[in-house]
Design a protein around this motif. Structure first.
Motif, PDB file in Angstrom:
ATOM      1  N   ASP A 132     -44.498  74.028  13.410  1.00 37.78           N
ATOM      2  CA  ASP A 132     -43.171  74.339  13.943  1.00 37.78           C
ATOM      3  C   ASP A 132     -42.151  73.205  13.813  1.00 37.78           C
ATOM      4  O   ASP A 132     -40.981  73.400  14.085  1.00 37.78           O
ATOM      5  N   LYS A 192     -33.929  75.567  12.883  1.00 41.30           N
ATOM      6  CA  LYS A 192     -32.665  74.969  13.313  1.00 41.30           C
ATOM      7  C   LYS A 192     -32.848  73.480  13.457  1.00 41.30           C
ATOM      8  O   LYS A 192     -33.915  73.009  13.847  1.00 41.30           O
ATOM      9  N   TYR A 245     -36.731  72.638  13.488  1.00 36.07           N
ATOM     10  CA  TYR A 245     -37.735  73.346  14.261  1.00 36.07           C
ATOM     11  C   TYR A 245     -37.703  74.819  13.950  1.00 36.07           C
ATOM     12  O   TYR A 245     -36.631  75.422  13.846  1.00 36.07           O
ATOM     13  N   ARG A 246     -38.886  75.409  13.824  1.00 35.46           N
ATOM     14  CA  ARG A 246     -39.002  76.859  13.588  1.00 35.46           C
ATOM     15  C   ARG A 246     -38.427  77.599  14.789  1.00 35.46           C
ATOM     16  O   ARG A 246     -38.633  77.219  15.928  1.00 35.46           O
ATOM     17  N   ILE A 247     -37.686  78.689  14.490  1.00 32.09           N
ATOM     18  CA  ILE A 247     -37.154  79.524  15.582  1.00 32.09           C
ATOM     19  C   ILE A 247     -37.755  80.916  15.506  1.00 32.09           C
ATOM     20  O   ILE A 247     -38.363  81.293  14.539  1.00 32.09           O
TER      21      ILE A 247
END
Length: 68
Positions: free
Chosen positions: A54, A10, A66-68
C-alpha cells in the motif's frame, strides 16, 4: 512482462496517481512457471519503489504515495 494489476494512489499533497503492476514469469520447465518479481510503475511510465503493498515512493521525485 504481464500487466497483473492496476490501482489508484494519492500523494501527501493530494495528487492522484494511477499505478500499474507488472510481473514476468520465471520459466522453470516447459509446463511450469513461477511468478517473478513485481515491478510497480505509474501509468506515465515513472518507476516506483514499493515499501509495502500500500505504500510506494516515486523514484524520480521521492514523493511517497499510498493506495486508495
Amino acid at each position: 512482462m504481464d500487466l497483473i494489476e492496476k490501482f489508484d494512489a494519492k500523494g501527501a499533497s493530494g495528487a492522484a496517481y494511477h499505478v500499474e503492476v507488472y510481473q514476468t514469469p520465471i520459466d522453470r520447465a516447459e509446463a511450469n512457471a513461477l511468478p517473478g518479481p513485481k515491478m510497480y510503475r505509474l501509468a506515465d511510465g515513472r518507476a516506483l519503489d514499493p515499501h509495502s503493498e500500500d505504500k510506494l515512493r516515486i523514484v524520480q521525485t521521492g514523493e511517497k504515495i499510498y493506495r486508495i
